[in-house]
Design an enzyme around this catalytic site. Structure first.
Site, PDB file in Angstrom:
ATOM      1  N   CYS A 101       5.496  40.459 -11.082  1.00 46.24           N
ATOM      2  CA  CYS A 101       5.532  41.347  -9.914  1.00 46.24           C
ATOM      3  C   CYS A 101       4.744  40.555  -8.803  1.00 46.24           C
ATOM      4  O   CYS A 101       5.391  39.532  -8.342  1.00 46.24           O
ATOM      5  CB  CYS A 101       4.776  42.594  -9.954  1.00 46.24           C
ATOM      6  SG  CYS A 101       5.374  43.708  -8.948  1.00 46.24           S
ATOM      7  N   HIS A 196       6.357  44.859 -14.806  1.00 43.38           N
ATOM      8  CA  HIS A 196       5.235  44.640 -15.463  1.00 43.38           C
ATOM      9  C   HIS A 196       5.230  44.844 -16.947  1.00 43.38           C
ATOM     10  O   HIS A 196       4.891  45.960 -17.343  1.00 43.38           O
ATOM     11  CB  HIS A 196       4.123  45.846 -14.691  1.00 43.38           C
ATOM     12  CG  HIS A 196       3.883  45.559 -13.507  1.00 43.38           C
ATOM     13  ND1 HIS A 196       2.657  44.921 -13.182  1.00 43.38           N
ATOM     14  CD2 HIS A 196       4.564  46.131 -12.588  1.00 43.38           C
ATOM     15  CE1 HIS A 196       2.574  44.803 -11.759  1.00 43.38           C
ATOM     16  NE2 HIS A 196       3.676  45.607 -11.165  1.00 43.38           N
ATOM     17  N   GLU A 198       3.135  44.077 -19.228  1.00 50.99           N
ATOM     18  CA  GLU A 198       1.851  44.305 -19.522  1.00 50.99           C
ATOM     19  C   GLU A 198       1.525  45.850 -19.724  1.00 50.99           C
ATOM     20  O   GLU A 198       0.452  46.088 -20.103  1.00 50.99           O
ATOM     21  CB  GLU A 198       0.814  43.526 -19.025  1.00 50.99           C
ATOM     22  CG  GLU A 198       0.436  43.885 -17.371  1.00 50.99           C
ATOM     23  CD  GLU A 198       1.598  43.769 -16.318  1.00 50.99           C
ATOM     24  OE1 GLU A 198       2.843  43.238 -16.686  1.00 50.99           O
ATOM     25  OE2 GLU A 198       1.301  44.077 -15.307  1.00 50.99           O
TER      26      GLU A 198
HETATM   27  N1  LIG Z   1       3.039  45.656  -8.580  1.00 50.87           N
HETATM   28  C1  LIG Z   1       2.930  44.764  -7.780  1.00 50.87           C
HETATM   29  O1  LIG Z   1       2.485  43.581  -8.136  1.00 50.87           O
HETATM   30  C2  LIG Z   1       3.446  45.053  -6.478  1.00 50.87           C
HETATM   31  C3  LIG Z   1       3.571  43.541  -5.503  1.00 50.87           C
HETATM   32  C4  LIG Z   1       3.234  44.031  -4.080  1.00 50.87           C
HETATM   33  N2  LIG Z   1       4.315  44.742  -3.393  1.00 50.87           N
HETATM   34  C5  LIG Z   1       3.344  42.502  -3.411  1.00 50.87           C
HETATM   35  O2  LIG Z   1       3.631  42.171  -2.510  1.00 50.87           O
HETATM   36  O3  LIG Z   1       2.427  41.804  -3.504  1.00 50.87           O
END
Ligand SMILES: NC(=O)CC[C@H](N)C(=O)O
Length: 221
Positions: A101, A196, A198
C-alpha cells in the site's frame, strides 16, 4: 595464557568468526504505519524480523518491508531521519524490499496524485496512482490470485489503496483484479502490493518475500 579468573568452565574469550547465518534478518521500516502487523506476519512466516528507524539499523538488515500507512508522512519522516538516501542506495544495490500500500507508493519510480514535495525511494519502474479507487471504494476486500503464491487467492484488504497505472518492460505483473487493475508487481528483488496481506493472518505473501531475501543473501555469500 590461562583462562581468565571468574569465567565459568566452558566459556572462552577467543573470537569466533562471524557465523554464516541461515536466517537472514528482515527489517520493517518503522517510521509510520502498521509496523507491528508486518513484524508478526514475518515471524509467523519463519523470518527474523526487526524494526528499522536509523541508517545503522538499515545497514544491518538483509531485506526490508515498507508498511502501509501514509506515504506523504513516511516520505517526510524518511528525510527527517536521514534515511531517504540510504534507502535509495540499498535498494539500488540489490537489497530485497517489499512495499504494501503506502509501501508500494514508496517503491514506485513515479507517482500520480502525490503531494508536490513527496519523495519516493523508487526502484520499481512503474507509475502508481495514490488513493486510486476513489471515495466509493475507499476500503474493500477482494480475493486476489498472486503469481508465485500457491494455495489459492489471498484475501486482499484495500484501504485507500494505490493501483499500478503503468509498468516498464522489466516489471512482472503478479496480480490483477477482475477488471484488469494491476495490484501486485515484482521487479527482480522488489515486490509491491496495493493491498495489506499483514492484516489477514495469511502469511503467504510474507513467506514469498522471506524466500526472496533468503535467495538474495545466499547468492551474495
Ligand atoms: N493503507 C495505506 O497504506 C494507504 C496509503 C495512503 N493512501 C497513501 O497515500 O499513502
Amino acid at each position: 595464557m590461562g583462562r581468565p579468573a571468574g569465567l565459568p568452565i566452558g566459556r572462552t574469550t577467543e573470537r569466533r568468526p562471524t557465523p554464516v547465518t541461515s536466517h537472514p534478518t528482515v527489517g520493517v521500516l518503522a517510521l509510520q504505519g502498521d509496523v507491528r502487523e508486518h513484524l508478526a506476519a514475518l515471524r509467523a512466516a519463519g523470518a527474523e524480523a526487526v524494526t528499522v528507524r536509523r541508517p545503522e539499523e538499515l545497514a544491518a538488515v538483509d531485506g526490508l518491508v515498507i508498511p502501509g500507512g501514509e506515504s506523504t508522512t513516511m516520505s517526510k519522516l524518511a528525510v527527517a531521519f536521514g534515511l531517504l538516501q540510504p534507502l535509495r542506495e540499498r535498494v539500488r544495490a540489490g537489497m530485497p524490499a517489499y512495499g504494501s500500500c503506502a509501501g508500494m507508493i514508496m517503491l514506485a519510480d513515479k507517482i500520480l496524485d502525490g503531494r508536490d514535495d513527496q519523495e519516493t525511494i523508487g526502484g520499481i519502474d512503474m507509475t502508481v496512482r495514490r488513493n486510486a479507487f476513489g471515495r466509493q471504494n475507499e476500503s474493500f476486500e477482494a480475493a486476489v490470485a498472486i503469481t508465485g503464491v500457491d494455495g489459492g487467492p489471498v484475501e486482499g484488504v484495500f484501504i485507500r489503496a494505490p493501483w499500478v497505472e503503468s509498468t516498464g518492460a522489466g516489471v512482472e505483473t503478479l496480480a490483477t483484479l477482475g477488471d484488469g487493475t494491476v495490484v501486485a508487481v515484482r521487479q527482480g528483488h522488489l515486490l509491491a502490493t496495493s493491498f495489506h496481506p499483514e492484516l489477514t493472518g495469511d502469511q503467504r505473501v510474507h513467506a514469498l518475500f522471506a524466500e526472496m531475501v533468503r535467495g538474495a543473501s545466499a547468492g551474495s555469500r
